[in-house]
Design a protein around this motif. Structure first.
Motif, mmCIF file in Angstrom:
data_model
loop_
_atom_site.group_PDB
_atom_site.id
_atom_site.type_symbol
_atom_site.label_atom_id
_atom_site.label_comp_id
_atom_site.label_asym_id
_atom_site.label_seq_id
_atom_site.Cartn_x
_atom_site.Cartn_y
_atom_site.Cartn_z
ATOM 1 N N GLY A 73 0.140 -41.859 -39.226
ATOM 2 C CA GLY A 73 1.572 -41.616 -39.001
ATOM 3 C C GLY A 73 2.389 -42.873 -39.272
ATOM 4 O O GLY A 73 3.437 -42.833 -39.920
ATOM 5 N N ALA A 74 1.877 -43.999 -38.791
ATOM 6 C CA ALA A 74 2.592 -45.264 -38.945
ATOM 7 C C ALA A 74 2.621 -45.702 -40.407
ATOM 8 O O ALA A 74 3.666 -46.116 -40.927
ATOM 9 C CB ALA A 74 1.946 -46.342 -38.073
ATOM 10 N N ALA A 75 1.477 -45.593 -41.079
ATOM 11 C CA ALA A 75 1.406 -46.045 -42.473
ATOM 12 C C ALA A 75 2.264 -45.165 -43.370
ATOM 13 O O ALA A 75 2.810 -45.629 -44.370
ATOM 14 C CB ALA A 75 -0.042 -46.054 -42.958
ATOM 15 N N ALA A 76 2.386 -43.894 -43.011
ATOM 16 C CA ALA A 76 3.247 -42.997 -43.788
ATOM 17 C C ALA A 76 4.719 -43.283 -43.507
ATOM 18 O O ALA A 76 5.593 -42.712 -44.147
ATOM 19 C CB ALA A 76 2.915 -41.541 -43.473
ATOM 20 N N SER A 77 4.975 -44.143 -42.541
ATOM 21 C CA SER A 77 6.360 -44.471 -42.187
ATOM 22 C C SER A 77 6.798 -45.824 -42.743
ATOM 23 O O SER A 77 7.759 -46.426 -42.260
ATOM 24 C CB SER A 77 6.523 -44.436 -40.662
ATOM 25 N N GLY A 78 6.068 -46.308 -43.722
ATOM 26 C CA GLY A 78 6.559 -47.430 -44.505
ATOM 27 C C GLY A 78 6.365 -48.811 -43.926
ATOM 28 O O GLY A 78 7.256 -49.655 -44.030
ATOM 29 N N GLY A 79 5.208 -49.078 -43.310
ATOM 30 C CA GLY A 79 4.953 -50.431 -42.830
ATOM 31 C C GLY A 79 3.478 -50.756 -42.820
ATOM 32 O O GLY A 79 2.640 -49.905 -43.129
ATOM 33 N N LEU A 205 8.254 -41.960 -44.371
ATOM 34 C CA LEU A 205 8.847 -40.911 -43.534
ATOM 35 C C LEU A 205 10.168 -41.366 -42.914
ATOM 36 O O LEU A 205 10.965 -40.546 -42.477
ATOM 37 C CB LEU A 205 7.885 -40.523 -42.403
ATOM 38 N N LEU A 206 10.376 -42.674 -42.857
ATOM 39 C CA LEU A 206 11.616 -43.173 -42.267
ATOM 40 C C LEU A 206 12.716 -43.366 -43.311
ATOM 41 O O LEU A 206 13.809 -43.810 -42.989
ATOM 42 C CB LEU A 206 11.357 -44.488 -41.517
ATOM 43 N N PRO C 65 11.892 -35.438 -43.219
ATOM 44 C CA PRO C 65 10.572 -36.054 -43.384
ATOM 45 C C PRO C 65 9.579 -35.377 -42.437
ATOM 46 O O PRO C 65 9.892 -35.133 -41.268
ATOM 47 C CB PRO C 65 10.806 -37.507 -42.972
ATOM 48 N N ILE C 67 5.177 -34.650 -41.579
ATOM 49 C CA ILE C 67 3.776 -34.997 -41.845
ATOM 50 C C ILE C 67 2.830 -34.090 -41.074
ATOM 51 O O ILE C 67 3.061 -33.790 -39.907
ATOM 52 C CB ILE C 67 3.476 -36.489 -41.530
ATOM 53 N N THR C 77 -0.132 -38.551 -34.177
ATOM 54 C CA THR C 77 0.507 -38.837 -35.457
ATOM 55 C C THR C 77 1.974 -39.212 -35.255
ATOM 56 O O THR C 77 2.444 -40.223 -35.794
ATOM 57 C CB THR C 77 0.400 -37.611 -36.391
ATOM 58 N N GLY C 80 2.364 -42.571 -33.911
ATOM 59 C CA GLY C 80 2.262 -43.604 -34.947
ATOM 60 C C GLY C 80 3.574 -43.769 -35.692
ATOM 61 O O GLY C 80 4.021 -44.885 -35.961
ATOM 62 N N VAL C 81 4.201 -42.648 -36.011
ATOM 63 C CA VAL C 81 5.483 -42.689 -36.722
ATOM 64 C C VAL C 81 6.518 -43.397 -35.848
ATOM 65 O O VAL C 81 7.244 -44.292 -36.298
ATOM 66 C CB VAL C 81 5.969 -41.258 -37.070
ATOM 67 N N MET C 84 5.954 -47.123 -35.638
ATOM 68 C CA MET C 84 6.443 -47.828 -36.827
ATOM 69 C C MET C 84 7.963 -47.974 -36.761
ATOM 70 O O MET C 84 8.516 -49.022 -37.095
ATOM 71 C CB MET C 84 6.020 -47.073 -38.091
ATOM 72 N N LYS C 88 9.935 -51.453 -36.785
ATOM 73 C CA LYS C 88 10.945 -51.756 -37.803
ATOM 74 C C LYS C 88 12.302 -52.029 -37.175
ATOM 75 O O LYS C 88 13.063 -52.857 -37.672
ATOM 76 C CB LYS C 88 11.038 -50.604 -38.807
ATOM 77 N N ILE C 94 15.368 -51.450 -39.934
ATOM 78 C CA ILE C 94 15.965 -50.114 -39.925
ATOM 79 C C ILE C 94 16.992 -50.104 -38.798
ATOM 80 O O ILE C 94 16.777 -50.738 -37.759
ATOM 81 C CB ILE C 94 14.881 -49.032 -39.736
ATOM 82 N N ILE C 98 16.889 -42.273 -34.929
ATOM 83 C CA ILE C 98 16.119 -41.125 -35.418
ATOM 84 C C ILE C 98 15.416 -40.467 -34.234
ATOM 85 O O ILE C 98 14.939 -41.148 -33.325
ATOM 86 C CB ILE C 98 15.071 -41.579 -36.470
#
Lengths: 398, 95, 307
Positions: A73-79, A205-206, C65, C67, C77, C80-81, C84, C88, C94, C98
């Protein structure tokens, strides 16, 4: 807690070396779950977080499955994302390993090699990482704590390279490396920061302006094409691994390739080994060389992708090769390293005779004498001219 | 989709970058009955819009009016008719 | 709280052209919940009907977006998003605000995803978890889950000479989640837009984890006409089988009280999955069902200070 700005040489075990690399890399997110013998690495990283030495969001998940899920999830969010595990933890991640790779997420994971249950055993063998060899991850094996540190830093560059964008596993042998203190040269914090560079996001994703869908249902009309493109991706990353190894060498003085040849140039016999046993094998080679034997070692640093061409070049001129496998392929024709090497050499003519030794399962010690035995056996095989017994054991009570 | 893409033409990672492109996929042919609205009875309560599983009730949000149906996607479930407080929507067989 | 007309002005976040069955309850819940978000949303989805039917490659019905990676890990999941996002924000990479939401069916939430959900709730990520609860594994073909009610026919609790459908009552997941002490927990239904939007809005505005368990009929599994979806879901509420309530910072509140509590038989009668219970020899099961619902309802009324 001391912050190290400059290069420094310290006594560190493999876990600490990995943790320091993670500190210097300063990833956006680390999600990890404790498991012996990896715990030490995660504990140290937790201290760095607690002391404010990193800006990392440290996610103390409730399982390894969730660790890798959160990383995805984190890696798909651009970091930048890292994790660490071992043995059963890697096994619990299994489902997610394939998904991380197929989503082309540049996650870096340190794996402390440990035997898989059962029975439960906390010591080193390669059954965990070798079991994961077909999951689509790049796999770099380390011989000692220095290599663990160096590989972690290079792994970030390799994973995030726009030609690659794949997850990388950096492995070290449980306890033998993870808990043994050695002298390790650390680069300066800024040097590492510059070497890994800023993270370049791809399909985040972000990124609200470009909403993406990750992980759709992929049926018979597209799944195969997606797999084909994934095959291409991992096959193409060998030159990148070499490039990064050279660049890292220029920075640190420690150069890395896909393989390491030790006294192999004029050798007639070689052992093929991964991980900490390479040190033992070097000693065996030296002793035998002293006795006039033309022997050498081929150390595999990068097992995935399998550097077929380089391995053929290194082994084709030999008379005999003894492969040492630290994991079993139950019911198979030899261990994973053996089957792959034997297959790679099939088209070579004339080709060396090849035998396999299972060794070191569940942390069983391997001695210089064991490796000398392996050399003696392959020499015998070559003398006879054919392989009587393809698979044998080192260090086992018969 | 007249021609399926080759592996070289696909976005890496099996990702879909065209958000909401399912709109181009027509599910209207699933229908055996179609909803029809009698605008004379409609009070623009938007219940049909709220409860449509397929987002297939057309409304003019600025004017606050119900404008009919998106027959390209309406699957003909009849929920709109069932929820209409004025029985302004009737389901008629597709011919 | 916005009116329907105001909600209709917001972007349609789940587009038409998805391939969920006609009359499915899940997309009703999803559309309403996403419409309740007054800021951008990023979603994670557990494996299940909603996931497979909305993203058949190369099509996606998601305008946000989104997943999906596996079945049991939607909560991990999205954690995790969200992590991140936090990282950020901290680094100044950022600045938009959100919302994060995870959708899972009852199989992906009550059963296989319970651990990941519990972990993410305990860690305190700021996200909304939505269980769209159709009371069985519908995507794989109507198998019983721990959300399936007593006596229900499913393909793994078939009605036979010896067994009358599922022999256990369902697990009370909403209470299990509430026991985590998170700031906002609610139970809602796709047939009451006001209740659902109101709760979703509160959940999105919650600074921490929030959870909504939404009853969403599957007409294929429940065995009723697609057009009856709203009626059948609403009957579950009117019979007090699926009470609408919320737990806000530990305080229970009933958000809807039926004017007249209907007998459970009215709900059982409109669904083919309970048809066998109406046979005279299974009368005792209907009575047991009623007793159980009565007891649970009384307990809830007490918690909500209504008794």
């Amino acid at each position: 807690m001391k912050v190290m700005q400059e290069r420094v040489s310290m006594g560190l075990n493999g876990n600490a070396a990995a943790a320091h690399a993670m500190r210097q890399i300063n990833p956006h997110v680390v999600a990890a779950y404790p498991i012996t013998p990896q715990t030490d690495c995660v504990e140290r990283f937790a201290e760095f977080v607690s002391e404010g030495l990193v800006d990392t969001e440290f996610v103390t998940v409730e399982s390894e499955h969730s660790a890798l899920s959160a990383c995805i999830g984190a890696a798909a969010s651009g970091g930048r994302v890292m994790t660490a595990t071992s043995s059963q933890g890697l096994a619990l991640m299994w489902e997610m390993l394939y998904i991380a790779a197929s989503m082309r997420l540049p996650i870096v994971m340190m794996v402390v090699n440990r035997a898989l249950s059962g029975n439960i055993n906390i010591h080193c063998d390669h059954s965990d990482t070798m079991g994961a060899r077909d999951a689509g991850w790049i796999q770099l094996f380390s011989e000692n704590a220095q290599e663990v540190y160096d590989n972690m830093i290079q792994a970030v560059r390799i994973a995030e390279d726009m030609r690659v964008r794949l997850p990388v596993m950096v492995t070290q042998d449980g306890f033998i490396i993870s808990h043994a203190v050695e002298r390790v040269e650390l680069l300066g914090d800024e040097e590492v920061k510059t070497f890994v560079g800023p993270y370049k996001a791809l399909y985040s994703l972000l990124d609200l302006q470009h909403p993406v869908t990750y992980g759709p249902l992929d049926l018979f009309d597209y799944y195969f094409e997606h797999k084909r493109s994934q095959i291409e991706a991992i096959d193409n990353c060998l030159p990148v691994i070499e490039e990064v190894g050279k660049e890292f060498g220029k920075l640190s003085g420690r150069f890395y390739g896909l393989l390491e040849e030790y006294r192999l140039a004029d050798a007639e016999y070689a052992v093929v080994v991964l991980g900490s046993t390479c040190g033992t094998a070097k000693e065996a080679v030296d002793r035998l060389r002293d006795r006039g034997k033309k022997v050498g070692l081929l150390k595999i640093r990068c097992f995935r992708p399998f550097p077929k061409e380089q391995i053929i070049r290194a082994l084709a001129p030999l008379k005999g090769v003894a492969v040492l496998d630290r994991s079993v392929t139950f019911g198979g024709f030899g261990g994973p390293v053996f089957t792959e090497i034997r297959s790679a050499l099939y088209d070579v003519s004339p080709r060396p005779l090849i035998i396999d030794f299972y060794y070191g399962l569940g942390g069983r010690d391997i001695y210089v004498e064991d490796i000398e035995k392996a050399f003696a056996r392959i020499e015998d095989v070559v003398r006879v001219g054919w392989v009587d017994k393809h698979i044998d054991y080192l260090g086992l009570r018969e | 989709m007249s021609r399926l893409k080759t592996w070289k033409e696909l976005t890496p990672g099996g990702i879909i970058c065209e958000a909401g492109n399912a709109r181009t996929y027509k599910t209207g042919d699933w229908r055996t009955e179609r909803p029809q609205v009698d605008k004379a009875k409609c009070i623009n309560c938007f219940f049909c819009w709220a409860y449509c599983p397929d987002g297939s009730v057309r409304v003019d949000a600025d004017k606050g009016t119900m404008e009919g149906f998106d027959y390209d996607h309406c699957k003909g479930c009849g929920i709109c008719a069932s929820v209409c407080p004025k029985q302004a929507i009737t389901m008629v067989p597709e011919r | 709280m916005p009116t329907l007309k105001e909600l209709a002005k917001r972007p349609e976040r789940l587009t038409p052209g998805h391939r969920l069955c006609a009359g499915c309850g899940a997309p009703i819940a999803v559309r309403l919940i996403l419409a309740a978000a007054d800021k951008p949303v990023v979603a994670a989805n557990a494996t299940g009907c909603l996931e497979v039917s909305t993203t058949i490659f190369p099509y996606t019905a998601w305008n946000i977006p989104w997943i999906h990676s596996a079945f049991e890990n939607a909560a991990a999941t999205i954690a995790g998003v969200e992590s991140m996002y936090r990282a950020k924000r901290r680094r100044g990479e950022i600045d938009e605000e959100i919302y994060f939401v995870a959708f899972g069916g009852d199989g992906g939430t009550y059963d296989i995803g319970l651990q990941a959900l519990s972990g993410a709730l305990e860690r305190g990520h700021r996200f909304l978890y939505v269980c769209y609860n159709n009371e069985a594994y519908m995507n794989t073909g109507i198998q019983r889950s721990s959300a399936t009610p007593l006596g229900a026919w499913t393909t793994t609790s078939p009605v036979g000479r010896v067994l009358p459908g599922k022999t256990q009552w369902r697990k009370n997941l909403t209470e299990i989640v509430a026991a985590h002490g998170i700031p906002y927990v609610a139970q809602s239904v796709a047939s009451n837009w006001r209740d659902l939007v109101n709760k979703a809005e509160k959940a999105f505005h919650t600074d921490g984890p929030s959870f909504i368990n939404v009853l969403a009929s599957c007409n294929r599994g429940w065995r009723h006409e697609p057009s009856e979806t709203l009626k059948v879901m609403q009957l579950a509420v009117e019979c007090c089988i699926w009470p609408l309530y919320e737990v806000e910072n530990g305080v229970y509140r009933l958000t809807y009280k039926p004017k007249e509590k209907k007998p459970v038989e009215e709900w059982l009668r409109v669904q083919g999955r309970f048809r066998h219970l109406l046979a005279p020899e299974n009368r005792h099961l209907v009575e047991a069902f009623q007793r159980y619902v009565d007891e649970e309802w009384e307990k809830l009324l007490k918690r909500c200070g209504e008794a």
